[in-house]
Write an enzyme that holds these catalytic residues in place. Sequence first.
Site, PDB file in Angstrom:
ATOM      1  N   ARG A  14       0.821  -1.352  -0.066  1.00 31.37           N
ATOM      2  CA  ARG A  14      -0.194   0.007   0.008  1.00 31.37           C
ATOM      3  C   ARG A  14       0.794   1.308   0.087  1.00 31.37           C
ATOM      4  NH1 ARG A  14      -0.728   4.853   2.446  1.00 31.37           N
ATOM      5  NH2 ARG A  14      -0.311   3.773   4.257  1.00 31.37           N
ATOM      6  N   HIS A 206       5.472   4.582  12.693  1.00 31.04           N
ATOM      7  CA  HIS A 206       5.701   4.489  11.305  1.00 31.04           C
ATOM      8  C   HIS A 206       6.488   5.411  10.769  1.00 31.04           C
ATOM      9  CE1 HIS A 206       3.499   4.322   7.039  1.00 31.04           C
ATOM     10  NE2 HIS A 206       4.494   4.984   6.989  1.00 31.04           N
ATOM     11  N   HIS A 208       9.775   7.162   8.552  1.00 28.56           N
ATOM     12  CA  HIS A 208      10.236   7.129   6.984  1.00 28.56           C
ATOM     13  C   HIS A 208      11.815   7.374   7.224  1.00 28.56           C
ATOM     14  CE1 HIS A 208       6.818   7.795   4.008  1.00 28.56           C
ATOM     15  NE2 HIS A 208       6.361   7.001   5.065  1.00 28.56           N
ATOM     16  N   CYS A 239       5.347   9.243   0.013  1.00 27.14           N
ATOM     17  CA  CYS A 239       3.928   9.706   0.138  1.00 27.14           C
ATOM     18  C   CYS A 239       3.616  10.743  -1.096  1.00 27.14           C
ATOM     19  CB  CYS A 239       3.584  10.363   1.375  1.00 27.14           C
ATOM     20  SG  CYS A 239       1.846  11.176   1.659  1.00 27.14           S
ATOM     21  N   ASN A 248       9.601   4.464   3.136  1.00 28.35           N
ATOM     22  CA  ASN A 248       9.385   4.105   4.654  1.00 28.35           C
ATOM     23  C   ASN A 248      10.551   3.206   4.946  1.00 28.35           C
ATOM     24  OD1 ASN A 248       6.480   4.278   4.739  1.00 28.35           O
ATOM     25  ND2 ASN A 248       6.192   3.594   2.854  1.00 28.35           N
TER      26      ASN A 248
END
Length: 306
Positions: A14, A206, A208, A239, A248
């Site tokens: 995703r 999360h 990056h 993103c 990420n």
Amino acid sequence: MIPERVTLVEVGPRDGLQNEAQLIPTAQKIELVNRLQAAGCREIEVTSFVSPKWVPQMADNAELMAGIARRPGVRFSALTPNLKGLEAALAAGADEVVVFAAATEAFSRRNINCSIEESIARFAPVVQAAHAAGVKVRGAISCTLGCPYQGAVSPDEVERVVVLMKGIGVDHCGIADTLGTGTPRAAQAVMERALKHYPLAEVSGHFHDTYGQALANILACLQLGIASFDASVAGLGGCPYAKGATGNVATEDVVFMLHGMGIETGIALDALVDAAAYISGVLGRAPVARVSRALLARRAAAQEVR
Ligand code: HMG
Ligand code: MG
């Protein structure tokens, strides 16, 4: 305080692929997901049920979910910004859904075309309907350690959104450093705000790796006892609404660090590297992951010796 076992949510299909300019054929996405399952990934964020005009790469969401050879014990999640997305995700068999807000007004507008308050009002019925269907809702908060439009972001701004998410019944709080500018103490500071409102088991990170800080930030979170992180195979991603945000943190890099620390993940590193090599081949480039590069170079050298 450091956990003995960590859950990694694989977000490559995703968060990774949503950012690719070239449309990846669904069959190749399915192959990637099947390989990730084979490597031991037990939580996979596979797609988004968002507007195909906004994110064309995720337009094959239902077809993708229908094509996966689901293994028992693997949970599949998908992003659902509104009821329309939720209904489609449930019909496609999502085990878990993700509502995604931002810590800053500017990012909220660019990413989901509404203010933070409006996004929360839109998520409230999504959470209710998901719970009525027995489905868990994760909340993701973007730009918690920096915003491409606003610049610095304060822990107060993040906590405000954490509280709003909690208020509508979101089960899990994911703190995202979308820009990758966070550093360990700052990461701990925002996590501490999330932990004021959510239990340790329901807070995740999360990160990056744009500025090379992701593993350090994960270690700082581990020191607080946080045991769940998102990561993306081969370091895929970025993103579309955060220009300059590269991938990420790579799952291979996180797994290597955790296993080196004696922390279990349930993931087989060699098989994960195979999955990284596969998707990198599809994309026509080498994996960003340092660990995959190193292990693939070692494999190539061993081949030459033979
Ligand atoms: P909007 O244009 O304000 O919404 O978009 P709308 O309700 O006016 O709908 C516009 C059109 O989209 C309509 O179609 C709707 O039917 C359709 P039209 O009548 O024009 O043909 N639509 C949908 N279609 C399919 N599925 C849906 C859906 N909803 C509306 N669910 C909206 C608002 C939220 C829909 C839009 O802004 C959107 O889809 N945004 C998605 C953005 C996104 O996916 N961003 C990337 C994920 S977030 C992220 O990457 C950060 C994170 O990973 C953390 C990190 O990495 O740090 C979480
Ligand atoms: Mg991301």
